[in-house]
Design an enzyme around this catalytic site. Structure first.
Site, PDB file in Angstrom:
ATOM      1  N   SER A 147       0.845  -1.192   0.000  1.00 49.12           N
ATOM      2  CA  SER A 147       0.000   0.000   0.000  1.00 49.12           C
ATOM      3  C   SER A 147       0.882   1.245   0.000  1.00 49.12           C
ATOM      4  CB  SER A 147      -0.891   0.012   1.245  1.00 49.12           C
ATOM      5  OG  SER A 147      -1.541   1.266   1.384  1.00 49.12           O
ATOM      6  N   TYR A 160      -2.310  -0.412  10.325  1.00 49.52           N
ATOM      7  CA  TYR A 160      -2.324  -0.767   8.891  1.00 49.52           C
ATOM      8  C   TYR A 160      -1.034  -0.295   8.228  1.00 49.52           C
ATOM      9  CZ  TYR A 160      -4.013  -0.963   4.027  1.00 49.52           C
ATOM     10  OH  TYR A 160      -4.157  -1.236   2.681  1.00 49.52           O
TER      11      TYR A 160
HETATM   12  N1  LIG Z   1      -8.852  -0.967  -1.986  1.00 52.66           N
HETATM   13  C1  LIG Z   1      -7.832  -0.126  -1.911  1.00 52.66           C
HETATM   14  O1  LIG Z   1      -7.978   1.095  -2.168  1.00 52.66           O
HETATM   15  C2  LIG Z   1      -6.476  -0.645  -1.524  1.00 52.66           C
HETATM   16  C3  LIG Z   1      -5.394   0.243  -1.609  1.00 52.66           C
HETATM   17  C4  LIG Z   1      -4.139  -0.226  -1.258  1.00 52.66           C
HETATM   18  C5  LIG Z   1      -3.970  -1.543  -0.848  1.00 52.66           C
HETATM   19  N2  LIG Z   1      -5.047  -2.372  -0.771  1.00 52.66           N
HETATM   20  C6  LIG Z   1      -4.801  -3.751  -0.345  1.00 52.66           C
HETATM   21  O2  LIG Z   1      -5.385  -4.636  -1.286  1.00 52.66           O
HETATM   22  C7  LIG Z   1      -5.582  -5.911  -0.657  1.00 52.66           C
HETATM   23  C8  LIG Z   1      -6.943  -6.433  -1.038  1.00 52.66           C
HETATM   24  O3  LIG Z   1      -7.928  -5.625  -0.427  1.00 52.66           O
HETATM   25  P1  LIG Z   1      -9.242  -5.130  -1.171  1.00 52.66           P
HETATM   26  O4  LIG Z   1      -9.130  -3.660  -1.302  1.00 52.66           O
HETATM   27  O5  LIG Z   1      -9.494  -5.958  -2.379  1.00 52.66           O
HETATM   28  O6  LIG Z   1     -10.320  -5.388  -0.017  1.00 52.66           O
HETATM   29  P2  LIG Z   1     -11.475  -6.502   0.133  1.00 52.66           P
HETATM   30  O7  LIG Z   1     -11.977  -6.315   1.508  1.00 52.66           O
HETATM   31  O8  LIG Z   1     -12.439  -6.388  -0.998  1.00 52.66           O
HETATM   32  O9  LIG Z   1     -10.699  -7.884   0.010  1.00 52.66           O
HETATM   33  C9  LIG Z   1      -9.858  -8.380   1.027  1.00 52.66           C
HETATM   34  C10 LIG Z   1     -10.137  -9.860   1.220  1.00 52.66           C
HETATM   35  O10 LIG Z   1      -9.225 -10.375   2.203  1.00 52.66           O
HETATM   36  C11 LIG Z   1      -9.924 -11.308   2.993  1.00 52.66           C
HETATM   37  N3  LIG Z   1      -9.312 -11.522   4.296  1.00 52.66           N
HETATM   38  C12 LIG Z   1      -9.331 -10.688   5.382  1.00 52.66           C
HETATM   39  N4  LIG Z   1      -8.692 -11.269   6.415  1.00 52.66           N
HETATM   40  C13 LIG Z   1      -8.262 -12.490   5.981  1.00 52.66           C
HETATM   41  C14 LIG Z   1      -7.550 -13.541   6.583  1.00 52.66           C
HETATM   42  N5  LIG Z   1      -7.129 -13.470   7.867  1.00 52.66           N
HETATM   43  N6  LIG Z   1      -7.277 -14.645   5.847  1.00 52.66           N
HETATM   44  C15 LIG Z   1      -7.688 -14.739   4.557  1.00 52.66           C
HETATM   45  N7  LIG Z   1      -8.366 -13.767   3.933  1.00 52.66           N
HETATM   46  C16 LIG Z   1      -8.652 -12.654   4.631  1.00 52.66           C
HETATM   47  C17 LIG Z   1     -11.318 -10.681   3.145  1.00 52.66           C
HETATM   48  O11 LIG Z   1     -12.273 -11.650   3.573  1.00 52.66           O
HETATM   49  C18 LIG Z   1     -11.550 -10.151   1.735  1.00 52.66           C
HETATM   50  O12 LIG Z   1     -12.187 -11.109   0.912  1.00 52.66           O
HETATM   51  C19 LIG Z   1      -5.376  -5.687   0.833  1.00 52.66           C
HETATM   52  O13 LIG Z   1      -4.101  -6.180   1.205  1.00 52.66           O
HETATM   53  C20 LIG Z   1      -5.413  -4.176   0.973  1.00 52.66           C
HETATM   54  O14 LIG Z   1      -4.689  -3.728   2.076  1.00 52.66           O
HETATM   55  C21 LIG Z   1      -6.288  -1.970  -1.118  1.00 52.66           C
END
Ligand SMILES: NC(=O)c1ccc[n+]([C@@H]2O[C@H](COP(=O)([O-])OP(=O)(O)OC[C@H]3O[C@@H](n4cnc5c(N)ncnc54)[C@H](O)[C@@H]3O)[C@@H](O)[C@H]2O)c1
Length: 281
Positions: A147, A160
């Site tokens: 991130s 985070y």
């Molecule tokens: N959405 C954004 O703007 C953004 C920006 C930067 C980084 N990210 C990163 O992208 C990645 C994906 O997130 P997203 O935005 O798609 O969110 P999301 O919530 O749609 O998906 C995240 C998934 O991770 C799963 N999860 C949570 N805890 C878990 C665990 N202990 N074991 C297995 N699975 C688990 C959740 O159930 C969910 O399905 C994350 O690492 C997040 O930090 C997202």
């Protein structure tokens, strides 16, 4: 568009956090390339729905394994299941992550939950799967979702930010280690999404995609393009932030140490004007 050699039909991709958002979009993209896909996420209906959704993309094998990535024994069991079905994955995408509203003074349980998922999930995934990928001697790609908050570490969301700063360090170490192994065809990549409309952003209260956000599909398309070029740092823009703006923000954050400014000076009132001028170039 040239593709990373690990992204080949018939080979296998394993994605954590695959039931939603970026992980689900990536799993769909890998299936679309003819890869067999393993989806790992917490147990629940979303994981089964994701399995059906990915299976509808193409005639590939799609398996869903309820797995808490913070639980090493569960990740070991996942590895055993994958190995029993044809060997280590070609693509390992360690993507599961939560924000969970953590703050500097949040209670320890919340700190642990965030670090267990975001940082230990990555450490567990690397330690469990990558030795087998190296030993297999076939092209492989380890994609770790970091991130921008792990680089510029803004105030708020401190657990985070700490987790994502750790993810950056671990992934850099992995890439350096792999690059130092003569002839090793496995590479590592730090995927740094911008603002993406997913479950994580919906949890912050957005009922529909904000204009500034990219979709998960746009972001994954960018990831695959940069992976094909062999980039390690896959720094994604979005509809409100350009690469040039990110570069200036990262340079300012590094400049805090070099210029001996206060911590997080970008958000310090005394430096507001200097930061504004810096952003204007
Ligand atoms: N959405 C954004 O703007 C953004 C920006 C930067 C980084 N990210 C990163 O992208 C990645 C994906 O997130 P997203 O935005 O798609 O969110 P999301 O919530 O749609 O998906 C995240 C998934 O991770 C799963 N999860 C949570 N805890 C878990 C665990 N202990 N074991 C297995 N699975 C688990 C959740 O159930 C969910 O399905 C994350 O690492 C997040 O930090 C997202």
């Amino acid at each position: 568009m040239s593709q990373h050699p690990a992204l080949a039909p018939g080979r296998c991709a394993l994605v954590t956090g695959a039931a939603s958002g970026l992980g689900l979009a990536a799993a769909r993209a890998f299936a679309g390339l003819g890869m067999n896909v393993w989806l790992a996420d917490l147990p629940g209906e979303a994981l089964e729905a994701a399995r059906a959704e990915v299976a509808a993309v193409a005639a590939v094998e799609v398996r869903a394994v309820p797995t808490d990535v913070g639980d090493r024994a569960a990740v070991d069991a996942l590895r055993d299941a994958v190995l029993a079905h044809g060997g280590p994955p070609a693509v390992l995408m360690l993507n599961a992550g939560i924000e969970a509203g953590g703050r500097l003074f949040s209670d320890l349980d919340l700190w642990h939950r965030i670090l267990d998922t975001n940082l230990w999930g990555v450490v567990n995934g690397i330690g469990t799967f990558v030795p087998g990928m190296i030993e297999a001697g076939r092209p492989g790609a380890v994609i770790v979702t970091g991130s921008k908050q792990g680089i510029t570490t803004p105030p708020g969301n401190t657990p985070y930010n700490v987790s994502k700063a750790g993810v950056k360090v671990v992934t850099e170490a992995l890439a350096h280690d792999l690059a130092g192994r003569a002839g090793c065809p496995v590479t590592a990549h730090l995927f740094i999404p911008g603002f993406v409309y997913t479950g994580l952003t919906r949890a912050r209260g957005a009922a529909e995609k904000p204009e500034g956000a990219w979709t998960p599909e746009e972001t994954v398309a960018f990831l695959l393009e940069r992976l094909g070029r062999g980039d390690f740092y896959i720094l994604c823009p979005d509809n409100e932030t350009t690469r040039a703006q990110d570069e200036r923000r990262i340079a300012w954050a590094a400049g805090d140490i070099i210029e001996n400014r206060p911590a997080l000076s970008r958000w310090h009132p005394d430096f507001a004007e200097a930061f504004r001028r810096h952003m204007e170039g």
